[in-house]
Design an enzyme around this catalytic site. Structure first.
Site, PDB file in Angstrom:
ATOM      1  N   ASP A   1      20.645  65.856  25.087  1.00  0.00           N
ATOM      2  CA  ASP A   1      21.368  66.926  25.771  1.00  0.00           C
ATOM      3  C   ASP A   1      21.878  66.495  27.155  1.00  0.00           C
ATOM      4  OD1 ASP A   1      22.414  69.440  25.347  1.00  0.00           O
ATOM      5  OD2 ASP A   1      20.713  70.508  26.234  1.00  0.00           O
TER       6      ASP A   1
ATOM      7  N   ASP B   1      17.971  79.532  26.353  1.00  0.00           N
ATOM      8  CA  ASP B   1      18.481  78.333  25.685  1.00  0.00           C
ATOM      9  C   ASP B   1      19.966  78.107  25.973  1.00  0.00           C
ATOM     10  OD1 ASP B   1      18.355  76.060  24.163  1.00  0.00           O
ATOM     11  OD2 ASP B   1      18.334  77.097  22.215  1.00  0.00           O
TER      12      ASP B   1
ATOM     13  N   ARG C   1      25.334  75.929  30.420  1.00  0.00           N
ATOM     14  CA  ARG C   1      26.388  76.612  31.180  1.00  0.00           C
ATOM     15  C   ARG C   1      25.886  77.012  32.564  1.00  0.00           C
ATOM     16  NH1 ARG C   1      27.039  81.031  26.547  1.00  0.00           N
ATOM     17  NH2 ARG C   1      26.364  79.204  25.360  1.00  0.00           N
TER      18      ARG C   1
ATOM     19  N   LYS D   1      13.338  76.678  21.102  1.00  0.00           N
ATOM     20  CA  LYS D   1      14.002  76.246  19.876  1.00  0.00           C
ATOM     21  C   LYS D   1      12.969  76.026  18.774  1.00  0.00           C
ATOM     22  CE  LYS D   1      17.828  73.653  21.997  1.00  0.00           C
ATOM     23  NZ  LYS D   1      18.941  74.460  21.460  1.00  0.00           N
TER      24      LYS D   1
ATOM     25  N   ASP E   1      16.083  69.539  26.232  1.00  0.00           N
ATOM     26  CA  ASP E   1      16.330  70.972  26.067  1.00  0.00           C
ATOM     27  C   ASP E   1      15.436  71.541  24.971  1.00  0.00           C
ATOM     28  OD1 ASP E   1      17.274  73.533  25.924  1.00  0.00           O
ATOM     29  OD2 ASP E   1      19.218  73.008  25.029  1.00  0.00           O
TER      30      ASP E   1
ATOM     31  N   GLU F   1      21.311  77.213  28.645  1.00  0.00           N
ATOM     32  CA  GLU F   1      21.030  76.698  29.991  1.00  0.00           C
ATOM     33  C   GLU F   1      22.103  75.751  30.495  1.00  0.00           C
ATOM     34  OE1 GLU F   1      20.034  75.251  27.300  1.00  0.00           O
ATOM     35  OE2 GLU F   1      20.719  73.228  27.790  1.00  0.00           O
TER      36      GLU F   1
ATOM     37  N   LYS G   1      27.089  67.349  31.667  1.00  0.00           N
ATOM     38  CA  LYS G   1      25.781  68.010  31.518  1.00  0.00           C
ATOM     39  C   LYS G   1      24.682  66.972  31.353  1.00  0.00           C
ATOM     40  CE  LYS G   1      23.223  71.048  28.265  1.00  0.00           C
ATOM     41  NZ  LYS G   1      23.338  71.928  27.078  1.00  0.00           N
TER      42      LYS G   1
HETATM   43  N1  BES Z   1      22.023  71.920  23.992  1.00  0.00           N
HETATM   44  C1  BES Z   1      22.296  73.076  23.216  1.00  0.00           C
HETATM   45  C2  BES Z   1      23.518  72.921  22.319  1.00  0.00           C
HETATM   46  C3  BES Z   1      23.410  71.935  21.181  1.00  0.00           C
HETATM   47  C4  BES Z   1      23.166  72.373  19.909  1.00  0.00           C
HETATM   48  C5  BES Z   1      23.628  70.594  21.384  1.00  0.00           C
HETATM   49  C6  BES Z   1      23.111  71.483  18.857  1.00  0.00           C
HETATM   50  C7  BES Z   1      23.582  69.696  20.325  1.00  0.00           C
HETATM   51  C8  BES Z   1      23.331  70.141  19.062  1.00  0.00           C
HETATM   52  C9  BES Z   1      22.545  74.261  24.140  1.00  0.00           C
HETATM   53  O1  BES Z   1      21.831  74.254  25.320  1.00  0.00           O
HETATM   54  C10 BES Z   1      22.119  75.472  23.378  1.00  0.00           C
HETATM   55  O2  BES Z   1      20.961  75.618  23.139  1.00  0.00           O
HETATM   56  N2  BES Z   1      23.094  76.327  23.017  1.00  0.00           N
HETATM   57  C11 BES Z   1      22.827  77.484  22.282  1.00  0.00           C
HETATM   58  C12 BES Z   1      23.537  78.619  22.961  1.00  0.00           C
HETATM   59  C13 BES Z   1      23.142  79.971  22.435  1.00  0.00           C
HETATM   60  C14 BES Z   1      21.744  80.302  22.877  1.00  0.00           C
HETATM   61  C15 BES Z   1      24.123  80.994  22.944  1.00  0.00           C
HETATM   62  C16 BES Z   1      23.362  77.299  20.861  1.00  0.00           C
HETATM   63  O3  BES Z   1      24.429  76.716  20.689  1.00  0.00           O
HETATM   64  O4  BES Z   1      22.676  77.729  19.942  1.00  0.00           O
HETATM   65 ZN    ZN Z   2      21.284  72.407  26.050  1.00  0.00          ZN
HETATM   66 MN    MN Z   3      19.896  75.093  25.101  1.00  0.00          MN
END
Ligand code: BES
Ligand code: ZN
Ligand code: MN
Length: 495
Positions: free
Chosen positions: A286, A345, A349, A275, A268, A347, A263
């Site tokens: 990210d 968020d 996946r 966020k 992000d 994104e 990725k």
């Molecule tokens: N890049 C984030 C995941 C992340 C969180 C990486 C904390 C490093 C530290 C990812 O894109 C994300 O935002 N995931 C969300 C998914 C949710 C919206 C289902 C998450 O984990 O909150």
């Molecule tokens: Zn992300």
């Molecule tokens: Mn995200």
């Protein structure tokens, strides 16, 4: 940075600092320690008798020599003698570098005895890794020295041993750690200096320097290919998305490749599902999975591993704007499945869906992706292991073993069909989030929809790719994780 291997007697070698491992249970100097005791006028015995040097991993004694050879000795406690495994060797080597830094030395040497525990090769590799990783620092964006006064970077490390095997390992470990340091450098660059197109330029540079074929898809090409999920994530940003493909042809022509996908989300913000501001700057990390794939591909090429390997890095920003993808939008994907974007968020996946579908078209022997995908994996496993999930138990076991060997460990979570129900959408084939329960698992379930029949596993590295740098060989910031793990896995497959 340079790491060399020399077959030499520790006491004959001219060096400002010679580091030696001292396990627990030694009460009087013998062997090499007796020679060091002689060279320091009996200081080793005094250190042992005083209780300052009991071999505990916190013990650290610097002694000054009165004879030829090393000017100083760093005696570093390494704990129970039976537990001096590769991870302990990494830490020992890294602590030696930290001693040199504190003393303002640019050079140092490490003494590694030939071993009856793990093989000499593994020991040498671990020592070179620990030292090389420890010596890395991210300074390219600092124009002035910060408060602590003049700073020394360790630039030259000699690993000494009586075993040639150790030397072979030193070369391998140095190449792997340099590749991980490249990943850390790319990770450390903020979003404005590591955009998708800049990452693509880095890929071209790596390819030219190390003999990898590099192909980069721009947005026109992504559209022509049908990679609408990557484009949807990118559409809110002024920066154009890229799909970066690096190829190492080390195997027989026509042999199915190993595919690594990372990725590469260069920043992000969450998109319309924005966020919260606190800590958002960390979302420059990210793209850690992509950085690790770039690093791993460099090491795979330099080590001339006998396998065909394809590295794929989908890269984009995720920003809110008037053109951004919105909650409720339904998007097309390369695999032909439609996705209802519930939360913008989620994104990672989406860009991985297209990259995995593209990777699957190469008919890989196996495909592994790595991504900072979910906050949930940080809750589940903290900072000491990545989550591993996939559709092939053997592949998962290979990754767990590679994790143990490399010191970048992963731990399995189930990928049962029961969880897939959480992704059912009223309007599209799938939705991109599965609610609060089992966030890491439902994210992997989503990915599994795009790999077809390919043996595939996913590493969720959100808790391990970057952090506080608690291990002696790391620093606060990018950790390069899982560069070593990926290389260890490919090496296991190649031999
Ligand atoms: N890049 C984030 C995941 C992340 C969180 C990486 C904390 C490093 C530290 C990812 O894109 C994300 O935002 N995931 C969300 C998914 C949710 C919206 C289902 C998450 O984990 O909150
Ligand atoms: Zn992300
Ligand atoms: Mn995200």
């Amino acid at each position: 940075m340079q790491v060399r291997f020399l077959v030499s007697e520790a006491l004959q070698h001219d060096t400002p600092l010679m580091a030696l491992a001292v396990p627990e249970g030694i009460t009087e100097p013998s062997g090499l320690l007796a020679d060091v005791d002689d060279a320091t006028g009996g200081a080793v015995l005094r250190a042992l008798e005083s209780g300052d040097l009991k071999g505990r991993t916190k013990d650290e004694v610097v002694l000054y020599a009165s004879s030829q050879g090393p000017e100083r000795f760093a005696l570093l406690g390494t704990g129970e003698p039976g537990r001096f495994d590769t991870e302990q060797v990494r830490r020992f080597a890294a602590r030696a570098v930290r001693v040199a830094e504190r003393l303002g030395l640019e050079r140092l040497s490490l003494w590694l005895p030939g071993s009856d525990g793990p093989g000499g090769r593994e020991l040498g590799q671990a020592a070179a890794e620990g030292a090389t990783l420890a010596a890395w620092r991210f300074t390219e964006l600092k124009n002035t020295e910060s408060g602590e006064g003049p700073r020394t970077d360790v630039g030259e490390i000699d690993v000494l041993s009586d075993s040639e095997d150790v030397g072979e390992g030193v070369h391998v470990g140095y190449v792997i750690a340099e590749a991980e340091n490249l990943a850390r450098t790319l990770q450390s660059r903020p979003g404005n200096r590591a955009t998708p197109s800049l990452l693509a330029e880095e890929a071209h540079r790596i390819g030219t320097e190390h003999g990898l074929a590099v192909t980069v898809f721009d947005e026109a090409r992504l559209r022509a290919e049908g990679m609408h999920a990557i484009l949807a994530v990118s559409q809110g940003s002024k920066e154009e998305a890229r799909l970066i493909v690096l190829e190492h042809a080390g195997g027989n022509e026509g042999d199915p490749p190993l595919v690594l996908v990372g990725k590469g989300l260069t920043f992000d913000a969450g998109g319309i599902s924005l966020k919260p501001p606190s800590g958002m700057e960390d979302m420059k990390f990210d793209m850690s999975g992509g950085a690790a794939v770039l690093g791993a591909m460099q090491a795979i090429a330099k080590l001339r591993l006998q396998a065909n390997v394809v590295g794929i890095v989908p890269s984009s920003e995720n920003l809110p704007s008037g053109t951004a993808v919105k909650p409720g939008d339904v998007i097309d994907t390369l695999a032909g499945k439609t996705v209802e974007v519930i939360n913008t968020d989620a994104e990672g996946r989406l860009i991985l869906a297209d990259a995995l579908a593209y990777g699957a078209r190469r008919n890989p022997a196996a495909m592994v992706d790595c991504a900072t995908l979910t906050g949930a994996v940080v809750i589940g496993l903290g900072h000491h292991a990545a989550g591993v999930l996939g559709n092939d138990e053997e592949l998962i076991q290979e990754l767990r073993d590679a994790g143990e060997r490399s010191g970048e460990r992963c731990w399995p979570l189930p990928l049962w069909d029961d969880y897939k129900k959480q992704l059912e959408s009223d309007t599209a084939d799938l939705k991109n989030v599965g609610g609060r329960p089992a966030g890491t698992i439902t994210a992997a379930c989503f990915l599994s929809e795009f790999v077809g029949e390919t043996p595939w596993a996913h590493l969720d590295v959100a808790g391990t790719a970057y952090g506080e740098g608690k291990q002696p060989y790391l620093r606060k910031g990018g950790h390069g994780f899982p560069t070593r793990l990926l290389v260890a896995w490919v090496r296991g497959r190649a031999s």
